[in-house]
Scaffold this motif. Sequence first.
Motif, PDB file in Angstrom:
ATOM      1  N   LEU A  22       0.871  -1.183   0.000  1.00 16.01           N
ATOM      2  CA  LEU A  22       0.000   0.000   0.000  1.00 16.01           C
ATOM      3  C   LEU A  22       0.906   1.231   0.000  1.00 16.01           C
ATOM      4  O   LEU A  22       1.957   1.223   0.650  1.00 16.01           O
ATOM      5  N   VAL A  30       0.899   3.826   1.581  1.00 13.97           N
ATOM      6  CA  VAL A  30       1.162   4.479   2.875  1.00 13.97           C
ATOM      7  C   VAL A  30       2.422   3.916   3.538  1.00 13.97           C
ATOM      8  O   VAL A  30       2.934   4.499   4.492  1.00 13.97           O
ATOM      9  N   LEU A  38       1.742   2.817  11.201  1.00 16.06           N
ATOM     10  CA  LEU A  38       0.341   3.187  11.397  1.00 16.06           C
ATOM     11  C   LEU A  38       0.082   3.506  12.867  1.00 16.06           C
ATOM     12  O   LEU A  38       0.324   2.696  13.745  1.00 16.06           O
ATOM     13  N   GLY A  67      -2.643   3.774  14.529  1.00 14.58           N
ATOM     14  CA  GLY A  67      -3.628   2.921  15.195  1.00 14.58           C
ATOM     15  C   GLY A  67      -2.992   1.652  15.739  1.00 14.58           C
ATOM     16  O   GLY A  67      -3.233   1.259  16.874  1.00 14.58           O
ATOM     17  N   ARG A 116      -0.640   2.425  18.692  1.00 12.72           N
ATOM     18  CA  ARG A 116      -1.325   2.702  19.957  1.00 12.72           C
ATOM     19  C   ARG A 116      -1.921   1.433  20.543  1.00 12.72           C
ATOM     20  O   ARG A 116      -1.950   1.246  21.752  1.00 12.72           O
ATOM     21  N   ARG A 117      -2.389   0.554  19.665  1.00 12.43           N
ATOM     22  CA  ARG A 117      -3.006  -0.666  20.154  1.00 12.43           C
ATOM     23  C   ARG A 117      -1.978  -1.550  20.853  1.00 12.43           C
ATOM     24  O   ARG A 117      -2.285  -2.297  21.761  1.00 12.43           O
ATOM     25  N   TYR A 140      -1.584  -7.081   1.106  1.00 16.11           N
ATOM     26  CA  TYR A 140      -2.751  -6.410   0.514  1.00 16.11           C
ATOM     27  C   TYR A 140      -2.840  -6.799  -0.961  1.00 16.11           C
ATOM     28  O   TYR A 140      -2.684  -5.983  -1.866  1.00 16.11           O
ATOM     29  N   ILE A 192      -5.483  -5.209  -3.691  1.00 11.48           N
ATOM     30  CA  ILE A 192      -5.197  -3.815  -4.030  1.00 11.48           C
ATOM     31  C   ILE A 192      -3.915  -3.734  -4.854  1.00 11.48           C
ATOM     32  O   ILE A 192      -3.853  -3.060  -5.881  1.00 11.48           O
ATOM     33  N   GLU A 223      -8.608   3.042  -0.927  1.00 15.51           N
ATOM     34  CA  GLU A 223      -8.424   1.683  -0.394  1.00 15.51           C
ATOM     35  C   GLU A 223      -7.502   1.699   0.826  1.00 15.51           C
ATOM     36  O   GLU A 223      -7.602   0.847   1.703  1.00 15.51           O
ATOM     37  N   SER A 224      -6.578   2.647   0.841  1.00 17.63           N
ATOM     38  CA  SER A 224      -5.634   2.718   1.961  1.00 17.63           C
ATOM     39  C   SER A 224      -6.297   3.278   3.223  1.00 17.63           C
ATOM     40  O   SER A 224      -5.948   2.902   4.339  1.00 17.63           O
ATOM     41  N   ILE A 252      -7.661   1.042   5.948  1.00 13.46           N
ATOM     42  CA  ILE A 252      -6.611   0.239   6.586  1.00 13.46           C
ATOM     43  C   ILE A 252      -5.834   1.096   7.584  1.00 13.46           C
ATOM     44  O   ILE A 252      -5.511   0.661   8.682  1.00 13.46           O
ATOM     45  N   VAL A 253      -5.588   2.349   7.213  1.00 14.95           N
ATOM     46  CA  VAL A 253      -4.928   3.271   8.147  1.00 14.95           C
ATOM     47  C   VAL A 253      -5.910   3.676   9.245  1.00 14.95           C
ATOM     48  O   VAL A 253      -5.546   3.791  10.410  1.00 14.95           O
ATOM     49  N   GLY A 262      -9.248   4.301  13.673  1.00 14.80           N
ATOM     50  CA  GLY A 262      -8.289   4.817  14.653  1.00 14.80           C
ATOM     51  C   GLY A 262      -7.536   3.689  15.316  1.00 14.80           C
ATOM     52  O   GLY A 262      -6.935   2.860  14.650  1.00 14.80           O
ATOM     53  N   ARG A 263      -7.599   3.658  16.636  1.00 10.38           N
ATOM     54  CA  ARG A 263      -6.878   2.652  17.398  1.00 10.38           C
ATOM     55  C   ARG A 263      -7.304   1.241  16.999  1.00 10.38           C
ATOM     56  O   ARG A 263      -6.607   0.270  17.224  1.00 10.38           O
ATOM     57  N   ALA A 308      -8.226   0.336  13.863  1.00 10.22           N
ATOM     58  CA  ALA A 308      -8.055   0.051  12.446  1.00 10.22           C
ATOM     59  C   ALA A 308      -7.404  -1.312  12.302  1.00 10.22           C
ATOM     60  O   ALA A 308      -6.620  -1.723  13.150  1.00 10.22           O
ATOM     61  N   ASN A 309      -7.748  -2.021  11.214  1.00  7.89           N
ATOM     62  CA  ASN A 309      -7.156  -3.334  10.975  1.00  7.89           C
ATOM     63  C   ASN A 309      -7.681  -4.425  11.883  1.00  7.89           C
ATOM     64  O   ASN A 309      -7.213  -5.550  11.860  1.00  7.89           O
ATOM     65  N   LEU A 310      -8.623  -4.071  12.735  1.00 11.23           N
ATOM     66  CA  LEU A 310      -9.136  -5.021  13.707  1.00 11.23           C
ATOM     67  C   LEU A 310     -10.650  -5.068  13.501  1.00 11.23           C
ATOM     68  O   LEU A 310     -11.281  -4.019  13.337  1.00 11.23           O
ATOM     69  N   ASN A 358      -8.586  -9.513  19.015  1.00 12.30           N
ATOM     70  CA  ASN A 358      -7.567 -10.145  18.170  1.00 12.30           C
ATOM     71  C   ASN A 358      -8.013 -11.518  17.696  1.00 12.30           C
ATOM     72  O   ASN A 358      -7.881 -11.863  16.527  1.00 12.30           O
ATOM     73  N   ARG A 393      -8.846 -12.675  13.747  1.00 10.24           N
ATOM     74  CA  ARG A 393      -8.231 -13.797  13.032  1.00 10.24           C
ATOM     75  C   ARG A 393      -9.304 -14.729  12.486  1.00 10.24           C
ATOM     76  O   ARG A 393      -9.232 -15.190  11.360  1.00 10.24           O
TER      77      ARG A 393
END
Lengths: 340, 530
Positions: free
Chosen positions: A139, A141, A261, A263, A266-267, A303, A306, B74-75, B78-79, B419-420, B422-424, B454, B458
């Motif tokens: 990606l 980014v 990233l 997010g 922070r996680r 990814y 994409i 698309e990004s 994910i961000v 935000g925190r 994202a991706n989850l 998490n 998965r």
Amino acid sequence: MADPVLSFTDRGIYCPAADVYIDPWRPVDRALITHGHADHARPGMSRYLAAHAALPVMLHRLGEIDAQGVAYGEVLQIGGAEISFHPAGHIPGSAQIRVAVGGEVWVVSGDYKVVDDGLSEPFEPVRCHSFISECTFGLPVFKWQDQAEVAQALNAWWVSNAAAGRATILGAYSLGKAQRLMRMLNPEIGPILTHGAVEATNAVLRAQGYALPDTIQVTPDLNPKDYPGALILAPPAALGTPWARRFGTASTGFASGWMRLRGVRRRRAADRGFVISDHADWDGLLQAITETNAENIYVTHGYTDIFARHLNENGWNAQVIPTEFGSDDDDTPDTTESAA
Amino acid sequence: MKGFAALFNAVDQTTKTSLKTKALADYFRTAPDDDKLWCIALFTGRRPKRAVTTTQLREWAAEQAGIPLWLLEESYPIVGDLAETIALILPPAREDTDLPLAHWIDTLRALTPLDVPDKKAHILAAWDQLDATERFLFNKLITGGFRIGVSQKLITRALAQATGQDEPVIAHKLMGGWTPETTSYRALIEADDPAADQSRPYPFYLAYQLDAPPEDLGAPDDWQAEWKWDGIRGQLILRGGDHHVWSRGEELMTDRFPEFSRALDYLPAGTVFDGEIIAWDGDAPLPFNTLQARIGRKTVPKKLLKDAPVILLAYDLLEHEGEDIRDLPLRDRRARLDALCADLPKDAPLRASPVLPFKDWDTLAKTRATARDNRAEGLMLKHLGSPYLSGRKKGDWWKWKLDPLTIDAVMIYAQQGHGRRANLFTDFTFAVWKGNDLVPFTKAYSGLTDKEFNDITRWVRKNTLQRFGPVRQVRPEHVFEIAFEGIHKSPRHKSGVALRFPRMSRWRHDKPVQEANTFDDLQELLETYG
């Protein structure tokens, strides 16, 4: 029509001309292995073939296996195929695998990065017709900073922790990432302590002749007070456990491409995230693909949809291939190491 | 901007409140006044008027990065943050400047009257002289939502440290309708008179949930009990010849609830009430969804005013005869409140929320059990000697809410968070059985541990049946206990019901999917509690 040079099966990437699999995820007779990470070098194969430099770690991790080594660039004739291994720059000993059958050349990238990390054998572009590429960070980014700049930030963080009387705990995958980081650290700042999983890999790599700074393994009777200002390198899963709490007040950090990233950073609930990856970034992927001169690109973990769309829009013939790769700390944002 | 970026990094790089507070306090000691004011404004939810649209930002950023727009789009999920996505894809800046935060805000404010090509030129010029963090913050100024782990409480504490003032004083100064465009750091923080602004509310006193048995609180005689109403906590301010209505979220709602203008007919100026705004049928509260019809509306049609009238059930009196009486003990404030409300006519838009008499804790527990019948969420317990503090504090005030209602439901759709998160996968849709079909009836986003999120992420990746844009249909395999505070009819939802505050209270690993609750069970809950 003749068989394709490589095909994609439920056991892994298969070469019919040589009757071998590359990084298979189910037991097969003969496996060619790109590198020693657990999602690529799995147990249960009758025979293994890998670059000489990758073997010691594989033997360490997989135990008694029937393994043969090959030098980078050396061409083996297996059945109807010419097979050779070329540096992938991912971790020490990692390789891309070139397979040529009757003049048609395919390359399996394994995991790779195009920048020289100062430890792994640097990535070599290999010209081919078809290239099977990972795209973990496919990606736009994802763009990596210079390693020297990250090293500076890493050492500055360590210095400030040491000055404040805090321990510095850095989480990183125990094969590859940890040793790359050790080389980026300035050992004059303080002692480098290691988790057993990291130190076991250090020992293997040192015995192979990879130069690593001095480290001290954390054992149950080690008294952290004897090592003020230490930096502790441990697998990510060890952070936040009683093992890590023995060091008292500490600042924790992670090193991974995902730290780009906010997010994910922070996680992780770490104090610091350092963007350092053993995979190619967006520009690195495109550079590698361009340099292979390949027309057909098969993209695996990351990814994929994409990235394949982008390649197709830019003149390549790209397809997504499902694989079962992806478990090191850079492969998915939230994995905690289980295989080391 | 470098100072503000350094502050942001310092705050963002730690999870420790003490270090965040210190970084903020240092900033408030050293930054230029205009930057300090904007820093306070941004972290308390204020931001400059949006000068360009996010669509324009996306297009310009993709163009600058040399990528097609779809790749940016698309990004983004994910961000998980548009400002960050743009900051990450842009090529490195060619210049390096260090202009103050206020300069960049002035730049943005000056964009409004310009035509689009000029706006674009200014934005591109800004991107080309800011580093990665500064760009992210600059973009945030445009896209809004400065949620970066700094609460108003943290800002208050840091300002108190930096200026040597008491926290409640700072908290009071930060309340209300001030804007950075119309005040200065000096006037807002250093001036002595927080009452200078006639519309300014007091900081709300908030309570924690009581987890221990009430017997631990001591003698029942020392405590006041009242219903915890399910409405909008608010303050009604009568000062000069005007009235102002504030929500606890510090939103000025005066125009939204015109009923309260009549309070001035019965009550003297210099009076401030704390209470609950609820829909009211003349004798009792109406269900929460009646009030919901009013919440989203800035102006109120006559019919809605008639169908969903509101009143304030006053809990407390904060200002009396122009004097701040928050330091008086509750029993005295309550006596004054009762005296003020005693002679109000029945159709006044305000009445004192009744005090519930009780002689011992057992009796009170029985009263609490009837809360739903009284359209309340439970009880509030307040020590009769307590002053009116600011913020959430333990000790003198407690919420004693009813246990939530629950239903076991099957997860059928999943979506990634922002935000925190994202991706989850954190946003789920749940269904109950109707014969052999699963009928979706609620979404829920919270209640699981990080580890559970998490694990489920998965699982979702491996068990996706179909994708609809960002939404994935997953194999109906997992049962979750959904807890919620209320249920009511809703024609807008396919299932015909809407839940109040739904969340996942338990992942029922023990429960096979066939044993999840049914649509009939849901209907029964609606009949009993709706």
